[in-house]
Scaffold this motif. Structure first.
Motif, PDB file in Angstrom:
ATOM      1  N   THR A  10       0.852  -1.193   0.000  1.00 12.30           N
ATOM      2  CA  THR A  10       0.000   0.000   0.000  1.00 12.30           C
ATOM      3  C   THR A  10       0.884   1.237   0.000  1.00 12.30           C
ATOM      4  OG1 THR A  10      -0.166   0.100   2.421  1.00 12.30           O
ATOM      5  CG2 THR A  10      -1.852  -1.170   1.256  1.00 12.30           C
ATOM      6  N   MET A  11       0.464   2.258  -0.756  1.00 10.54           N
ATOM      7  CA  MET A  11       1.208   3.511  -0.843  1.00 10.54           C
ATOM      8  C   MET A  11       0.220   4.668  -0.768  1.00 10.54           C
ATOM      9  SD  MET A  11       3.763   2.491  -3.990  1.00 10.54           S
ATOM     10  CE  MET A  11       5.081   3.572  -3.500  1.00 10.54           C
ATOM     11  N   GLY A  12       0.476   5.609   0.142  1.00 10.66           N
ATOM     12  CA  GLY A  12      -0.419   6.749   0.306  1.00 10.66           C
ATOM     13  C   GLY A  12       0.361   8.020   0.593  1.00 10.66           C
ATOM     14  N   GLN A  13      -0.339   9.140   0.525  1.00  5.51           N
ATOM     15  CA  GLN A  13       0.269  10.445   0.786  1.00  5.51           C
ATOM     16  C   GLN A  13       0.382  10.696   2.279  1.00  5.51           C
ATOM     17  OE1 GLN A  13       1.328  13.291  -1.275  1.00  5.51           O
ATOM     18  NE2 GLN A  13       2.024  13.950   0.747  1.00  5.51           N
ATOM     19  N   TYR A  14       1.570  11.082   2.738  1.00  8.40           N
ATOM     20  CA  TYR A  14       1.733  11.524   4.125  1.00  8.40           C
ATOM     21  C   TYR A  14       1.064  12.874   4.299  1.00  8.40           C
ATOM     22  CZ  TYR A  14       3.772  13.775   8.197  1.00  8.40           C
ATOM     23  OH  TYR A  14       3.924  14.460   9.378  1.00  8.40           O
ATOM     24  N   LEU A  15       0.318  13.021   5.395  1.00  8.27           N
ATOM     25  CA  LEU A  15      -0.305  14.289   5.749  1.00  8.27           C
ATOM     26  C   LEU A  15       0.153  14.671   7.154  1.00  8.27           C
ATOM     27  CD1 LEU A  15      -3.949  13.659   4.454  1.00  8.27           C
ATOM     28  CD2 LEU A  15      -2.135  14.980   3.334  1.00  8.27           C
ATOM     29  N   GLN A  16       0.565  15.893   7.335  1.00  4.34           N
ATOM     30  CA  GLN A  16       1.078  16.363   8.618  1.00  4.34           C
ATOM     31  C   GLN A  16      -0.078  16.534   9.604  1.00  4.34           C
ATOM     32  OE1 GLN A  16       3.028  20.158   8.345  1.00  4.34           O
ATOM     33  NE2 GLN A  16       3.927  20.021  10.391  1.00  4.34           N
ATOM     34  N   PRO A  17      -0.129  15.728  10.689  1.00  2.00           N
ATOM     35  CA  PRO A  17      -1.272  15.820  11.607  1.00  2.00           C
ATOM     36  C   PRO A  17      -1.343  17.139  12.365  1.00  2.00           C
ATOM     37  CG  PRO A  17      -0.037  13.768  11.946  1.00  2.00           C
ATOM     38  CD  PRO A  17       0.795  14.649  11.069  1.00  2.00           C
ATOM     39  N   THR A  18      -0.194  17.646  12.825  1.00  2.00           N
ATOM     40  CA  THR A  18      -0.138  18.907  13.567  1.00  2.00           C
ATOM     41  C   THR A  18       1.166  19.613  13.202  1.00  2.00           C
ATOM     42  OG1 THR A  18       1.133  18.142  15.491  1.00  2.00           O
ATOM     43  CG2 THR A  18      -1.259  17.707  15.512  1.00  2.00           C
ATOM     44  N   PRO A  19       1.296  20.902  13.515  1.00  2.00           N
ATOM     45  CA  PRO A  19       2.534  21.623  13.186  1.00  2.00           C
ATOM     46  C   PRO A  19       3.789  21.037  13.833  1.00  2.00           C
ATOM     47  CG  PRO A  19       0.771  23.179  13.647  1.00  2.00           C
ATOM     48  CD  PRO A  19       0.242  21.824  14.005  1.00  2.00           C
ATOM     49  N   ARG A  20       3.657  20.264  14.908  1.00  2.00           N
ATOM     50  CA  ARG A  20       4.846  19.714  15.563  1.00  2.00           C
ATOM     51  C   ARG A  20       5.354  18.430  14.902  1.00  2.00           C
ATOM     52  NH1 ARG A  20       0.747  17.789  18.997  1.00  2.00           N
ATOM     53  NH2 ARG A  20       0.917  15.555  19.433  1.00  2.00           N
ATOM     54  N   HIS A  21       4.579  17.889  13.963  1.00  2.00           N
ATOM     55  CA  HIS A  21       4.983  16.660  13.278  1.00  2.00           C
ATOM     56  C   HIS A  21       5.836  16.980  12.048  1.00  2.00           C
ATOM     57  CE1 HIS A  21       1.696  14.986  15.734  1.00  2.00           C
ATOM     58  NE2 HIS A  21       2.326  13.848  15.603  1.00  2.00           N
ATOM     59  N   ALA A  22       6.416  15.939  11.465  1.00  2.00           N
ATOM     60  CA  ALA A  22       7.244  16.110  10.261  1.00  2.00           C
ATOM     61  C   ALA A  22       6.457  16.826   9.171  1.00  2.00           C
ATOM     62  CB  ALA A  22       7.716  14.742   9.770  1.00  2.00           C
ATOM     63  N   LYS A  23       7.124  17.693   8.459  1.00  2.00           N
ATOM     64  CA  LYS A  23       6.464  18.465   7.407  1.00  2.00           C
ATOM     65  C   LYS A  23       6.265  17.632   6.147  1.00  2.00           C
ATOM     66  CE  LYS A  23       8.270  22.988   8.797  1.00  2.00           C
ATOM     67  NZ  LYS A  23       9.091  24.168   8.362  1.00  2.00           N
ATOM     68  N   VAL A  24       5.231  17.980   5.390  1.00  2.00           N
ATOM     69  CA  VAL A  24       5.045  17.390   4.070  1.00  2.00           C
ATOM     70  C   VAL A  24       6.051  18.055   3.131  1.00  2.00           C
ATOM     71  CG1 VAL A  24       3.468  17.100   2.124  1.00  2.00           C
ATOM     72  CG2 VAL A  24       2.588  16.965   4.460  1.00  2.00           C
ATOM     73  N   ARG A  25       6.885  17.257   2.491  1.00  2.00           N
ATOM     74  CA  ARG A  25       7.866  17.803   1.553  1.00  2.00           C
ATOM     75  C   ARG A  25       7.298  17.909   0.144  1.00  2.00           C
ATOM     76  NH1 ARG A  25      11.212  20.345   4.855  1.00  2.00           N
ATOM     77  NH2 ARG A  25      11.874  18.979   6.561  1.00  2.00           N
ATOM     78  N   ASP A  26       6.409  16.976  -0.206  1.00  2.00           N
ATOM     79  CA  ASP A  26       5.799  16.988  -1.540  1.00  2.00           C
ATOM     80  C   ASP A  26       4.386  16.427  -1.446  1.00  2.00           C
ATOM     81  OD1 ASP A  26       8.351  17.475  -3.270  1.00  2.00           O
ATOM     82  OD2 ASP A  26       8.853  15.721  -2.049  1.00  2.00           O
ATOM     83  N   PHE A  27       3.478  17.001  -2.229  1.00  2.00           N
ATOM     84  CA  PHE A  27       2.183  16.374  -2.461  1.00  2.00           C
ATOM     85  C   PHE A  27       2.301  15.606  -3.776  1.00  2.00           C
ATOM     86  CE2 PHE A  27       0.608  19.650   0.511  1.00  2.00           C
ATOM     87  CZ  PHE A  27      -0.107  18.820   1.368  1.00  2.00           C
ATOM     88  N   VAL A  28       2.362  14.299  -3.655  1.00  5.41           N
ATOM     89  CA  VAL A  28       2.578  13.440  -4.813  1.00  5.41           C
ATOM     90  C   VAL A  28       1.285  13.356  -5.622  1.00  5.41           C
ATOM     91  CG1 VAL A  28       3.292  11.128  -5.547  1.00  5.41           C
ATOM     92  CG2 VAL A  28       4.283  12.151  -3.488  1.00  5.41           C
ATOM     93  N   THR A  29       1.379  13.522  -6.925  1.00  2.80           N
ATOM     94  CA  THR A  29       0.184  13.576  -7.762  1.00  2.80           C
ATOM     95  C   THR A  29      -0.432  12.194  -7.957  1.00  2.80           C
ATOM     96  OG1 THR A  29       1.378  13.235  -9.829  1.00  2.80           O
ATOM     97  CG2 THR A  29       1.160  15.522  -9.051  1.00  2.80           C
ATOM     98  N   PRO A  30      -1.740  12.134  -8.239  1.00  7.26           N
ATOM     99  CA  PRO A  30      -2.360  10.844  -8.543  1.00  7.26           C
ATOM    100  C   PRO A  30      -1.658  10.111  -9.684  1.00  7.26           C
ATOM    101  CG  PRO A  30      -4.049  12.489  -8.141  1.00  7.26           C
ATOM    102  CD  PRO A  30      -2.743  13.227  -8.162  1.00  7.26           C
TER     103      PRO A  30
END
Length: 309
Positions: A241-261
């Motif tokens: 399974t492969m999915g997009q990481y989403l940052q839950p709160t500002p203290r979590h790791a940042k999203v570096r890229d929004f990978v396209t469909p």
């Protein structure tokens, strides 16, 4: 006289706006409310809530939920995860029966059971997984069982042996990201230890489907993702399974890229060519998303593979 127009407000951290393909509606359905009420009545925790899953509205409206056993407090603090960290409570002896009762009341054909990390327990919580599997089997023999376990750090051999002996239908353990990012994203875990865990499941019982997932958008390179696929296939993993990481709160790791469909589709095509029985790859894909339907597809894929042999 001071010129107030020259005073600038301090810059505040700005969270990147999500693209259209990653947005979901807030849950409001009657089915969602019913699932939440049932979970509360049985004193059960779900990873759907604790991990702030974007698919909770869709899944709960269909009475699909991923039960999180061993409490709601994790002994680790991964940079991507929204589950709270601290000293967990004692293991609830009624939890296995409560999970089984919920499975019966919801009429589940397929149940997914996961947990927090419990490094404080001698067996890492493996015994509770076994008890839950056995309770569900007694209460609802027709329900297929998928487990998503932690890595049972430094104790995975005995833990895996005990769980495999209980014969879940699917054994899932997520690698989460590429090895290079483990020190910052998954500091309490070891990439190759997780691979060995999944490989051990297959060696102990080849009939159990194995499954693993990764998040994209954390700064991984394309060729690194391809190498993870190769490592998974070497360990005999059936389902990726492969999915997009989403940052839950500002203290979590940042999203570096929004990978396209389209990029997710390209990764899926490569993964299928590498020999996975099943691949689920899209921005909103999560480990347990459409798990029941995917289990049926995976079983059919294996039957077709055996027929060709």
């Amino acid at each position: 006289m001071n010129d107030m127009t020259s005073i600038k407000a301090p810059d505040l951290p700005r969270r990147e706006r999500k693209p259209d393909w990653i947005r979901v509606k807030a849950p409001t359905s009657a089915g969602f409310a019913a699932t939440r009420a049932l979970m509360r009545s049985k004193s059960l925790t779900t990873v759907c809530e604790e991990a702030a899953c974007p698919n909770i509205g869709e899944c709960w409206s269909k009475k699909h939920a991923t039960v999180m056993i061993l409490g709601d407090t994790c002994t680790r603090a991964c940079a991507f995860c929204n589950v709270k960290t601290g000293m967990p409570r004692a293991v609830d002896p009624m939890e296995p029966q409560n999970v089984a009762d919920a499975a019966v009341q919801m009429g589940l054909e397929h149940i997914v059971i996961t947990s927090v990390d419990r490094d404080d327990l001698p067996d890492g919580g493996a015994g509770q997984f076994v008890k839950v599997i056995e309770a569900v089997r007694r209460a609802s023999p027709v329900t297929t069982i998928e487990i998503l376990t932690p890595d049972f750090r430094n104790k995975h051999e005995r833990a895996v042996e005990a769980i495999v002996a209980a014969r879940p239908d699917v054994y899932n353990h997520n690698l989460e990201t590429v090895p290079r990012l483990y020190p910052t994203i998954r500091p309490g875990a070891r990439y190759y230890a997780s691979l060995r865990l999944l490989e051990a499941v297959k060696k102990l019982d080849p009939s159990i489907f194995t499954k693993s997932g990764v998040m994209l958008g954390l700064g991984e390179e394309r060729l690194e993702v391809h190498q993870v696929m190769d490592d998974m296939r070497s360990a005999g993993i059936d389902f990726l399974t492969m999915g997009q990481y989403l940052q839950p709160t500002p203290r979590h790791a940042k999203v570096r890229d929004f990978v396209t469909p389209a990029a997710f589709d390209a990764y899926a095509a490569i993964a299928r060519a590498k020999g996975f029985l099943l691949v689920a790859s899209s921005p909103l894909t999560r480990s347990s998303y459409h798990a029941g339907d995917d289990f049926a597809k995976m079983r059919a894929a294996r039957e077709a593979q055996l027929a060709r042999a």
